[in-house]
Scaffold this motif. Structure first.
Motif, mmCIF file in Angstrom:
data_model
loop_
_atom_site.group_PDB
_atom_site.id
_atom_site.type_symbol
_atom_site.label_atom_id
_atom_site.label_comp_id
_atom_site.label_asym_id
_atom_site.label_seq_id
_atom_site.Cartn_x
_atom_site.Cartn_y
_atom_site.Cartn_z
ATOM 1 N N ALA A 211 -43.663 -29.517 106.480
ATOM 2 C CA ALA A 211 -44.096 -28.619 107.553
ATOM 3 C C ALA A 211 -45.441 -27.993 107.232
ATOM 4 N N LEU A 212 -45.681 -27.680 105.959
ATOM 5 C CA LEU A 212 -46.963 -27.099 105.574
ATOM 6 C C LEU A 212 -48.091 -28.082 105.811
ATOM 7 N N ARG A 213 -47.888 -29.335 105.455
ATOM 8 C CA ARG A 213 -48.918 -30.344 105.708
ATOM 9 C C ARG A 213 -49.232 -30.431 107.199
ATOM 10 N N ALA A 214 -48.202 -30.463 108.022
ATOM 11 C CA ALA A 214 -48.422 -30.547 109.469
ATOM 12 C C ALA A 214 -49.181 -29.331 109.988
ATOM 13 N N SER A 215 -48.879 -28.153 109.456
ATOM 14 C CA SER A 215 -49.573 -26.942 109.897
ATOM 15 C C SER A 215 -51.039 -26.968 109.492
ATOM 16 N N VAL A 216 -51.319 -27.366 108.255
ATOM 17 C CA VAL A 216 -52.714 -27.450 107.803
ATOM 18 C C VAL A 216 -53.477 -28.467 108.649
ATOM 19 N N GLU A 217 -52.872 -29.598 108.909
ATOM 20 C CA GLU A 217 -53.543 -30.616 109.732
ATOM 21 C C GLU A 217 -53.800 -30.107 111.145
ATOM 22 N N ARG A 218 -52.895 -29.306 111.655
ATOM 23 C CA ARG A 218 -53.101 -28.731 112.985
ATOM 24 C C ARG A 218 -54.278 -27.760 112.982
ATOM 25 N N LEU A 219 -54.417 -26.957 111.933
ATOM 26 C CA LEU A 219 -55.565 -26.069 111.823
ATOM 27 C C LEU A 219 -56.863 -26.866 111.747
ATOM 28 N N LEU A 220 -56.867 -27.927 110.965
ATOM 29 C CA LEU A 220 -58.071 -28.737 110.796
ATOM 30 C C LEU A 220 -58.472 -29.447 112.086
ATOM 31 N N ALA A 221 -57.496 -29.761 112.939
ATOM 32 C CA ALA A 221 -57.782 -30.496 114.172
ATOM 33 C C ALA A 221 -58.690 -29.717 115.119
ATOM 34 N N ARG A 222 -58.773 -28.411 114.962
ATOM 35 C CA ARG A 222 -59.644 -27.582 115.808
ATOM 36 C C ARG A 222 -61.096 -27.623 115.319
ATOM 37 N N THR A 223 -61.371 -28.326 114.226
ATOM 38 C CA THR A 223 -62.690 -28.362 113.575
ATOM 39 C C THR A 223 -63.282 -26.950 113.429
ATOM 40 N N PRO A 224 -62.574 -26.082 112.725
ATOM 41 C CA PRO A 224 -63.051 -24.698 112.594
ATOM 42 C C PRO A 224 -64.305 -24.606 111.742
ATOM 43 N N GLU A 225 -65.113 -23.603 112.025
ATOM 44 C CA GLU A 225 -66.272 -23.313 111.192
ATOM 45 C C GLU A 225 -65.915 -22.438 110.008
ATOM 46 N N ALA A 226 -64.769 -21.766 110.074
ATOM 47 C CA ALA A 226 -64.381 -20.866 108.990
ATOM 48 C C ALA A 226 -62.872 -20.702 108.985
ATOM 49 N N VAL A 227 -62.350 -20.359 107.815
ATOM 50 C CA VAL A 227 -60.990 -19.844 107.694
ATOM 51 C C VAL A 227 -61.090 -18.487 107.028
ATOM 52 N N TYR A 228 -60.248 -17.573 107.478
ATOM 53 C CA TYR A 228 -60.188 -16.224 106.917
ATOM 54 C C TYR A 228 -58.866 -16.102 106.178
ATOM 55 N N LEU A 229 -58.911 -16.176 104.866
ATOM 56 C CA LEU A 229 -57.726 -16.152 104.023
ATOM 57 C C LEU A 229 -57.393 -14.716 103.642
ATOM 58 N N THR A 230 -56.107 -14.400 103.649
ATOM 59 C CA THR A 230 -55.704 -13.098 103.123
ATOM 60 C C THR A 230 -56.029 -13.019 101.637
ATOM 61 N N HIS A 231 -55.872 -14.147 100.932
ATOM 62 C CA HIS A 231 -56.176 -14.223 99.501
ATOM 63 C C HIS A 231 -57.200 -15.344 99.257
ATOM 64 N N TYR A 232 -58.587 -15.358 99.332
ATOM 65 C CA TYR A 232 -59.205 -14.135 99.774
ATOM 66 C C TYR A 232 -60.531 -14.483 100.442
ATOM 67 N N GLY A 233 -60.739 -13.977 101.630
ATOM 68 C CA GLY A 233 -62.053 -13.952 102.241
ATOM 69 C C GLY A 233 -62.331 -15.090 103.203
ATOM 70 N N ARG A 234 -63.553 -15.035 103.744
ATOM 71 C CA ARG A 234 -64.022 -16.059 104.689
ATOM 72 C C ARG A 234 -64.566 -17.259 103.918
ATOM 73 N N LEU A 235 -64.094 -18.455 104.275
ATOM 74 C CA LEU A 235 -64.560 -19.685 103.654
ATOM 75 C C LEU A 235 -65.043 -20.648 104.727
ATOM 76 N N GLY A 236 -66.158 -21.321 104.449
ATOM 77 C CA GLY A 236 -66.631 -22.406 105.292
ATOM 78 C C GLY A 236 -66.263 -23.748 104.680
ATOM 79 N N ASN A 237 -66.930 -24.814 105.141
ATOM 80 C CA ASN A 237 -66.654 -26.163 104.634
ATOM 81 C C ASN A 237 -65.157 -26.458 104.694
ATOM 82 N N VAL A 238 -64.575 -26.166 105.847
ATOM 83 C CA VAL A 238 -63.120 -26.125 105.972
ATOM 84 C C VAL A 238 -62.495 -27.511 105.808
ATOM 85 N N ALA A 239 -63.135 -28.547 106.350
ATOM 86 C CA ALA A 239 -62.540 -29.886 106.273
ATOM 87 C C ALA A 239 -62.355 -30.327 104.825
#
Length: 317
Positions: A211-239
């Motif tokens: 289920a975790l793999r499917a969730s991560v792949e779903r996030l990546l499918a949006r081609t995000p410019e950033a992820v905001y992690l609780t632990h920790y911070g804003r990260l780019g180069n998401v793919a």
């Protein structure tokens, strides 16, 4: 409020270091749009002065906050929800439907955390929990959106780390607020070029790797410019981060299944994770001494091994 607690990240997004455990370990996010605000994750109840201080620093009153949004109800993300809601008279709580009852009556949540951490750690890091008036609680559904100022935040269901986990899409920053679904990344472990290392988390008790793999792949499918992690911070180069995290997830799964019947399984899982993380970090270019790496990851190694044990026992059944 301590210096460096509040960090502007662009697009009206601000990180608030909640002070949990150590600096730059646990973030809450404050999104501001046209004078309206939302908190995503809150840290523990001890973070309340920092959260309210962030509003004051940005010239916002407590009535400017429309939404308080825990990504899931683990206490480093949602332990401060009750006290924060008490301090914000106009805010509504947006929570995954599987987590709503724990925000209204947190007694079972407290007992579950107590079983993992023990009384001394609960007293030191978390304190007592405060319930939220059910009339102020709204549950989310997959694909649901809500307005914040001039933008709309979107929610998707993202199990794998926890069944009560959703992630939040912000179309203005083109970023996901990922809680723990997209893994953990600590700035102490960045390489010399400042590039982050990321790893999946399997903390107790609802780790489900498929289920975790499917969730991560779903996030990546949006081609995000950033992820905001609780632990920790804003990260780019998401793919690239996503590919790396999923490769490590496969190694974690192989490690766990290989040690399923080990007579001292927990200790073996801890040592296996320690070696896996160290090897991955060296390949990444991390130059910290082994002792510093182990100190930084000690809590995660212990909790991830515990969560893997629960998962392996569930698979056996």
């Amino acid at each position: 409020m301590p210096a460096d607690t509040l960090q502007a990240l662009g697009h009206g997004v601000h990180a608030v270091d909640t002070g949990f455990q150590r600096p730059r370990f646990d973030a809450a996010y404050l999104i501001v749009d046209r004078g309206r605000a939302a908190f995503i994750d809150t840290g523990t109840r001890h973070a309340l002065p920092r959260l309210l201080g962030a509003l004051e620093s940005l010239g916002l009153g407590i009535d400017a906050v429309d939404w308080v949004i825990p990504t899931h109800v683990h206490l480093d993300h949602a332990g401060g929800v009750g006290p924060l809601m008490q301090a914000l008279p106009r805010a509504r709580l947006l929570v995954h439907p599987r987590g709503a009852r724990h925000m209204i009556d947190p007694s079972a949540l407290y007992q579950g955390a107590l079983a993992v951490y023990g009384q001394a750690e609960m007293d030191r890091s978390y304190g007592q929990l405060v319930g939220v008036d059910p009339e102020r609680v709204q549950t989310t559904t997959d694909g649901m959106t809500v307005a914040l100022g001039g933008r709309r935040l979107e929610f998707i269901d993202t199990p794998g780390h926890a069944l009560h986990h959703h992630c939040i899409w912000d179309p203005v920053s083109r970023g996901w607020f990922t809680g723990d679904t997209f893994g953990l990344s600590y700035r102490e472990l960045d390489n010399a070029a400042g590039q982050p290392w990321i790893f999946p988390t399997s903390t107790p008790v609802q780790f489900q790797p498929e289920a975790l793999r499917a969730s991560v792949e779903r996030l990546l499918a949006r081609t995000p410019e950033a992820v905001y992690l609780t632990h920790y911070g804003r990260l780019g180069n998401v793919a690239e981060l996503g590919r790396h995290q999923l490769a490590l997830l496969d190694e974690v799964v192989a490690l766990g299944r290989g040690l399923r019947d080990h007579p001292q399984r927990h200790q073996a899982l801890c040592e296996g994770l320690r070696q896996l993380y160290r090897r991955s970090l060296r390949a990444h270019g991390c130059t910290l001494p082994d002792e510093a790496i182990e100190a930084t990851l000690a809590l995660d190694i212990e909790l991830n091994a515990q969560g893997m044990g629960v998962w392996l026992d569930r698979e056996r059944r």
